[in-house]
Design an enzyme around this catalytic site. Structure first.
Site, mmCIF file in Angstrom:
data_model
loop_
_atom_site.group_PDB
_atom_site.id
_atom_site.type_symbol
_atom_site.label_atom_id
_atom_site.label_comp_id
_atom_site.label_asym_id
_atom_site.label_seq_id
_atom_site.Cartn_x
_atom_site.Cartn_y
_atom_site.Cartn_z
ATOM 1 N N GLU A 1 25.501 7.601 -1.944
ATOM 2 C CA GLU A 1 25.664 8.266 -3.240
ATOM 3 C C GLU A 1 26.218 9.671 -3.017
ATOM 4 O O GLU A 1 25.641 10.456 -2.258
ATOM 5 C CB GLU A 1 24.327 8.336 -3.983
ATOM 6 C CG GLU A 1 24.340 9.161 -5.254
ATOM 7 C CD GLU A 1 25.369 8.695 -6.262
ATOM 8 O OE1 GLU A 1 26.269 9.508 -6.592
ATOM 9 O OE2 GLU A 1 25.300 7.527 -6.708
ATOM 10 N N ALA B 1 34.925 10.556 -26.881
ATOM 11 C CA ALA B 1 34.003 9.452 -26.578
ATOM 12 C C ALA B 1 34.735 8.142 -26.825
ATOM 13 O O ALA B 1 34.240 7.245 -27.504
ATOM 14 C CB ALA B 1 32.753 9.554 -27.451
ATOM 15 N N HIS C 1 -0.230 -7.162 -38.390
ATOM 16 C CA HIS C 1 -0.018 -6.432 -39.647
ATOM 17 C C HIS C 1 -0.922 -5.206 -39.668
ATOM 18 O O HIS C 1 -2.075 -5.284 -39.257
ATOM 19 C CB HIS C 1 -0.351 -7.345 -40.832
ATOM 20 C CG HIS C 1 -0.332 -6.628 -42.154
ATOM 21 N ND1 HIS C 1 0.838 -6.344 -42.823
ATOM 22 C CD2 HIS C 1 -1.345 -6.126 -42.915
ATOM 23 C CE1 HIS C 1 0.551 -5.716 -43.952
ATOM 24 N NE2 HIS C 1 -0.772 -5.567 -44.032
#
Length: 463
Positions: free
Chosen positions: A34, A267, A442
């Site tokens: 890396e 972007a 729920h």
């Protein structure tokens, strides 16, 4: 040759470091090469720090709306430098975590640039010009991707930004034009609008979030416009001129106009990092900046594999990690299932959030399926009403003949935390029968997922 490994991985992002961990678990002597920071772009300059910023934006919105919940607070303000500092701290913490994982699993980490050197060898070059050769029985390329540049708007770090400047802005502009309304563009639009920037989104496709279900994308666009974000879809940047006070950008297509802006955020997609890898003279094939692989990460060159963003879409960290595991397990002879891109969930952490998996309604019909489609709005969900989070819906697409869940699509608060339910259902090859017989708690937002399934078969209970 100074060292020899069973497996060497070029790139320490979410694909590379996860592949390394799995390889170490399987007893392989493993190295990761890396040249920047462990964790890759996702952890350091992408997925994680953006989510930290978006969380700050969510808190700011909640505090601004506090009176609606019976809470009296002083007028809040956005402290963007503090938000950015927190975001960077989160990324730094996780970067250290990856380094710890490498040490824990006995993975050798070599800091430098990895390049194929032929015959199972890699040249590792460090920033100070030093170079060494390592050997490896198998080599995995996990070099990721980078932002696609726009020739008329080259990133300068001042008035034209990439994601890096957007994550650590030199200053906060009054006006921002974002070119590209995929997940990255829409997420940054949500953040910068929340902190007071006048935001405009421009997208070449006919709608924002073009890979999402059209109905879901339309709901997001409607909410963003209600919030005050301008959207120009089916529109391209025709030209750009920098002036003393910012940029004048000419748009053409769906919206022909000239816009004035202080900052442009680019972007507009990504390109694979395939340069300087030593691919010349190998059987590794590159198409449209991405390495061509099969479902196990194998390239056309024996012993060379590719995973993650450099191996093509979907460009998602969890896809890269999953590919890494599959690739390594196949090398080890474990016979894993090949990657199925249709079962990779996608999440956009905008306001509202978007989450999906599988085929859109249009894709399912185009593929020849006779479909059953169910929907359930959060406006009819008790927990959503209690939370004041009633915008959005859950949508499911089934094959009418078999009951196979072809796709699921959601927009609303915290839907990114719920899409995994549909993902597990697809992995188990669940039909509508099992989904309808499942009992969901729920009150929860997840009840909308159940009701959407019921609705597809005319059995919804609460609409």
């Amino acid at each position: 040759m100074t060292s020899s490994f069973d497996l060497a991985i070029v790139g320490g992002g979410p694909g590379g470091y996860v592949a390394a961990i799995r390889a170490a678990q399987l007893g392989m002597r493993t190295a990761v090469i890396e040249k920047a920071a462990l964790g890759g772009i996702c952890l350091n300059w992408g997925c994680i720090p953006t989510k930290a910023l978006l969380r700050s934006a969510d808190v700011l919105r909640l505090v601004k709306d506090a009176a609606a919940y019976g809470v009296a607070v002083a007028e809040p303000r956005a402290d963007v430098p503090a938000m950015v500092a927190r975001s960077r701290a989160v990324a730094a913490q996780l970067n250290k975590g990856v380094a710890h994982l490498m040490k824990k699993h006995g993975v050798t980490v070599l800091n430098g640039h990895g390049r194929l050197a032929g015959q199972g060898r890699l040249q590792v070059s460090t920033a100070d010009g030093q170079a060494s050769i390592i050997g490896a029985g198998h080599i995995v390329l996990a070099t990721g991707a980078r932002a696609r540049p726009l020739p008329q708007l080259p990133v300068d770090g001042s008035t034209v930004w990439s994601y890096r400047e957007a994550l650590a802005p030199p200053s906060i502009p009054r006006r921002m034009l974002i070119v590209g309304a995929g997940a990255i563009g829409v997420e940054f639009a949500s953040f910068y609008h929340a902190v007071g920037v006048q935001v405009t989104l421009v997208e070449m496709a006919e709608r924002i979030l073009p890979t999402e279900d059209a109905e879901i994308a339309a709901q997001v666009a409607s909410q963003l416009r209600r919030d005050g974000i301008a959207i120009h879809a089916g529109t391209r940047v025709e030209g750009a001129r920098r002036g003393a006070s910012g940029w004048t950008v000419t748009l053409a297509g769906g919206a022909s106009a000239q816009l004035e802006t202080d900052v442009v955020l680019v972007a507009a997609g990504i390109v694979g990092n395939v340069e300087e890898l030593g691919l010349e003279g190998t059987g590794v094939r590159v198409e449209r900046t991405h390495i061509v692989t099969d479902g196990f990460g194998r390239t056309g060159e024996p012993g060379i594999y590719a995973i993650g963003d450099v191996a093509g879409p979907p460009w998602l960290a969890h896809k890269a990690s999953h590919e890494g595991v599959i690739c390594v397990e196949n090398i080890a002879g474990l016979q894993p299932h090949p990657l199925d891109p249709r079962r990779i969930p996608a999440c956009t952490y905008s306001h509202p959030q978007v989450a999906s998996i599988g085929l859109t309604e249009a894709q399912a019909i185009a593929a020849g399926h006779r479909v059953r489609v169910g929907r359930f709005p959060f406006s009819a969900n008790g927990k959503a009403i209690a939370m004041g989070a009633t915008a959005g819906l859950a949508k499911v697409v089934f094959d009418e003949g078999s009951g196979e869940l072809l796709g699921a699509h959601m927009v609303g608060d915290e839907v990114t935390e719920m899409i995994q339910g549909y993902g597990i259902a697809q992995a188990l090859e669940t039909t509508e029968a099992e989904l309808m017989s499942a009992v969901l708690p729920h009150p929860t937002l997840s009840e909308a997922m159940h009701e959407a399934v019921l609705d597809a078969y005319g059995r919804a209970l609460h609409i």
